[in-house]
Motif scaffolding. Structure first.
Motif, PDB file in Angstrom:
ATOM      1  N   UNK A  51       0.855  -1.198   0.000  1.00 42.63           N
ATOM      2  CA  UNK A  51       0.000   0.000   0.000  1.00 42.63           C
ATOM      3  C   UNK A  51       0.885   1.240   0.000  1.00 42.63           C
ATOM      4  N   UNK A  52       2.092   1.102  -0.526  1.00 38.06           N
ATOM      5  CA  UNK A  52       3.112   2.142  -0.382  1.00 38.06           C
ATOM      6  C   UNK A  52       3.651   2.551  -1.752  1.00 38.06           C
ATOM      7  N   UNK A  53       2.756   3.048  -2.599  1.00 36.12           N
ATOM      8  CA  UNK A  53       3.157   3.459  -3.946  1.00 36.12           C
ATOM      9  C   UNK A  53       4.131   4.635  -3.872  1.00 36.12           C
ATOM     10  N   UNK A  54       5.159   4.685  -4.741  1.00 33.93           N
ATOM     11  CA  UNK A  54       5.377   3.794  -5.887  1.00 33.93           C
ATOM     12  C   UNK A  54       6.275   2.599  -5.590  1.00 33.93           C
ATOM     13  N   UNK A  55       6.522   2.297  -4.325  1.00 36.79           N
ATOM     14  CA  UNK A  55       7.422   1.193  -3.996  1.00 36.79           C
ATOM     15  C   UNK A  55       6.744  -0.168  -4.129  1.00 36.79           C
ATOM     16  N   UNK A  56       5.544  -0.306  -3.577  1.00 38.29           N
ATOM     17  CA  UNK A  56       4.786  -1.537  -3.737  1.00 38.29           C
ATOM     18  C   UNK A  56       3.310  -1.231  -3.562  1.00 38.29           C
ATOM     19  N   UNK A 102      -0.933  -2.409  -5.444  1.00 40.76           N
ATOM     20  CA  UNK A 102      -1.685  -3.320  -6.299  1.00 40.76           C
ATOM     21  C   UNK A 102      -2.187  -2.597  -7.533  1.00 40.76           C
ATOM     22  N   UNK A 103      -1.942  -3.197  -8.690  1.00 38.88           N
ATOM     23  CA  UNK A 103      -2.480  -2.685  -9.948  1.00 38.88           C
ATOM     24  C   UNK A 103      -3.971  -3.022  -9.969  1.00 38.88           C
ATOM     25  N   UNK A 136      -2.399  -7.474  -9.731  1.00 40.92           N
ATOM     26  CA  UNK A 136      -1.017  -7.889  -9.465  1.00 40.92           C
ATOM     27  C   UNK A 136      -0.273  -6.827  -8.662  1.00 40.92           C
ATOM     28  N   UNK A 137       0.746  -7.277  -7.902  1.00 37.89           N
ATOM     29  CA  UNK A 137       1.581  -6.348  -7.158  1.00 37.89           C
ATOM     30  C   UNK A 137       2.620  -5.740  -8.098  1.00 37.89           C
ATOM     31  N   UNK A 138       2.769  -4.427  -8.020  1.00 36.49           N
ATOM     32  CA  UNK A 138       3.726  -3.716  -8.866  1.00 36.49           C
ATOM     33  C   UNK A 138       4.466  -2.676  -8.031  1.00 36.49           C
ATOM     34  N   UNK A 139       5.475  -2.043  -8.617  1.00 38.96           N
ATOM     35  CA  UNK A 139       6.203  -0.987  -7.937  1.00 38.96           C
ATOM     36  C   UNK A 139       7.705  -1.190  -7.982  1.00 38.96           C
TER      37      UNK A 139
END
Length: 263
Positions: free
Chosen positions: A48-53, A55-56, A61-64
């Motif tokens: 839940x810590x965009x842009x590091x990690x 959910x798209x 999918x998990x991204x970042x």
């Protein structure tokens, strides 16, 4: 009677040949299966810590940055990577219980955490920043936060910094940085103390009701955390990190998520 004996003998011979053929086929394939097997690294983060990690929403999918970073490292060192998401304040406990092998979750290397887990070499330099509503001209930085309502993510260095500035009863704790920033956007708190790149990314996504004020507080370094004493894992992660920095993959991932060259 002679005919029956011959027929039974022929069936026995055919059965023996078939069993032999099956046995030979199995022994040929087994080594190839073993050779293809890779060691697995179970990596976890609070996604839940965009842009590091994060959910798209279109794919689930998990991204970042962190997700691509640990995948690139695993590719380099020949590991299969499994990525899991869990609350930030439970990540170190999961490491200590050997439920996961590594944490790659924009985790700042601190002396307190180093007493609980081991870290890889630093992979990102960051710092804390104050976010306020765009219409707020009263708060200009950390010095103006005393007595103000502050939102933070639990278990982070931002939360620790807020506790140094104001009374705990003035602080609202959330399980994700997005929740804290939305609380600010909605006007329920006066400020958020959070990692600079995360708050900056939140604003870049169209949340113009929020702005950043003041100087970035202290340079923080993020590391990949592993269970205490897992020296071999640390050495492999460091080797993979060094390799992707040398071959340009690290810079490629960095520019994709931050729009600039690595610092």
């Amino acid at each position: 009677m002679k005919k029956s004996i011959k027929f039974i003998g022929l069936l026995a011979l055919m059965l023996a040949l078939a069993v032999s053929a099956v046995g030979c086929g199995g022994s040929d394939k087994e080594p190839a299966k073993d050779a293809a097997a890779k060691p697995k690294l179970i990596a976890a983060a609070d996604a839940t810590f965009a842009p590091f990690e994060f959910t798209d929403t279109s794919t689930g999918k998990y991204i970042g940055f962190d997700v691509e970073l640990i995948q690139a490292i695993c590719d380099e060192i020949g590991y299969e990577m499994e990525f899991r998401s869990m609350g930030f304040d439970g990540l170190i406990a999961a490491l200590q219980a050997n439920q996961i092998d590594a944490v790659v979750s924009a985790m700042t290397i601190t002396e307190k955490r180093k007493a609980e887990v081991d870290f890889s070499d630093p992979y990102y330099k960051s710092g804390l920043i104050v976010a306020v509503q765009a219409k707020n001209n009263e708060i200009k930085g950390f010095d103006d936060l005393k007595g103000k309502k502050i939102a933070v993510q639990s278990g982070t260095t931002g939360a620790l910094q807020a506790e140094k500035i104001t009374d705990k009863n003035k602080i609202t704790y959330f399980t994700s940085s997005d929740q804290a920033l939305m609380e600010l956007k909605n006007g329920a708190v006066d400020a958020v103390v959070n990692d600079y790149p995360v708050s900056a990314y939140f604003i870049q996504q169209g949340n113009k009701e929020v702005k950043l004020v003041g100087e970035i507080l202290s340079a923080e370094e993020y590391g990949i955390a592993v269970p205490k004493g897992k020296t071999e894992t640390v050495e492999k992660l460091n080797a993979g990190l060094k390799a992707i920095k040398e071959n340009g993959k690290y810079a490629e991932i960095y520019k994709k998520w931050f729009g600039e060259e690595p610092k």
